[in-house]
Design an enzyme around this catalytic site. Structure first.
Site, short mmCIF file in Angstrom:
data_model
loop_
_atom_site.label_atom_id
_atom_site.label_comp_id
_atom_site.label_asym_id
_atom_site.label_seq_id
_atom_site.Cartn_x
_atom_site.Cartn_y
_atom_site.Cartn_z
N HIS A 60 0.84 -1.20 0.00
CA HIS A 60 0.00 0.00 0.00
C HIS A 60 0.87 1.24 0.00
O HIS A 60 2.09 1.16 0.19
CB HIS A 60 -0.98 -0.01 1.17
CG HIS A 60 -0.38 0.15 2.53
ND1 HIS A 60 0.30 -0.85 3.18
CD2 HIS A 60 -0.38 1.21 3.38
CE1 HIS A 60 0.70 -0.43 4.36
NE2 HIS A 60 0.30 0.83 4.51
N HIS A 62 0.72 5.63 1.11
CA HIS A 62 0.04 6.77 1.72
C HIS A 62 0.58 8.01 1.04
O HIS A 62 1.77 8.09 0.70
CB HIS A 62 0.32 6.86 3.22
CG HIS A 62 -0.18 5.70 4.01
ND1 HIS A 62 -1.51 5.44 4.17
CD2 HIS A 62 0.49 4.75 4.70
CE1 HIS A 62 -1.66 4.37 4.94
NE2 HIS A 62 -0.45 3.92 5.26
N TYR A 134 11.76 4.63 0.26
CA TYR A 134 10.60 4.92 -0.60
C TYR A 134 9.66 5.91 0.08
O TYR A 134 8.48 5.62 0.30
CB TYR A 134 9.87 3.63 -0.96
CG TYR A 134 10.80 2.53 -1.38
CD1 TYR A 134 11.61 2.68 -2.51
CD2 TYR A 134 10.91 1.36 -0.65
CE1 TYR A 134 12.49 1.68 -2.90
CE2 TYR A 134 11.78 0.35 -1.03
CZ TYR A 134 12.56 0.52 -2.15
OH TYR A 134 13.43 -0.47 -2.53
#
Length: 163
Positions: A60, A62, A134
């Protein structure tokens, strides 16, 4: 069919969570990262937005975006990003939809910035926020928003203390 409503605010700042299809751990793969980067650049050409914060985790991501004044259409941006990445990759890699939260004030913004950047530590992917590559955390350090050691580090020097 679900009955939910999104909050659209002209020039608003939003926190997003976007998840991979079946929670496949693909977002930190170099090919997917490159496609995602290209898709974002393409979409920003016609539909600009600021990326205030970003973190990619294996399954996932954000993000916090700020849209230009007079613009509230984050849904089309996400649709175009997801569609372009899937087409280039040759298959859909996304869960349908995404989760969004409208940032209400400076305190809310700071809490979500911290949440985004601390997320890799929370998920056990690294011991210190600065260790996760990342993320926009490194950009934020250069901008003076965070100190390099923000989010701490697990001290392993005393791991066997008392044994």
């Amino acid at each position: 069919m679900s009955n939910f409503r999104r909050n659209y605010q002209s020039g608003g700042t939003y926190f997003f969570t976007v998840v991979s299809k079946s929670r496949a751990p693909i977002f930190t793969e170099p090919d997917i990262r490159a496609l995602l980067k290209s898709a974002i650049a393409r979409v920003r050409q016609n539909r600009p937005f600021e990326i205030d914060a970003w973190v990619l985790l294996p399954d996932h991501l954000h993000a916090i975006w700020t849209l230009p004044e007079g613009d509230d259409d984050y849904s089309t941006r996400w649709h175009e990003i997801k569609r372009w990445v899937s087409r280039q990759y040759g298959q859909s890699i996304w869960q349908p939809r995404f989760w969004e939260h409208t940032i209400r004030d400076d305190g809310d913004f700071q809490r979500h910035m911290d949440y985004v950047h601390y997320n890799p530590v929370k998920h056990g992917l690294c011991d210190a926020v600065a260790d996760w590559p990342y993320s926009t955390f490194h950009r934020c350090v250069k901008q003076g928003i965070y100190p390099t050691d923000w989010g701490g580090c697990v001290d392993k020097s005393n791991e066997n203390f008392g044994e």
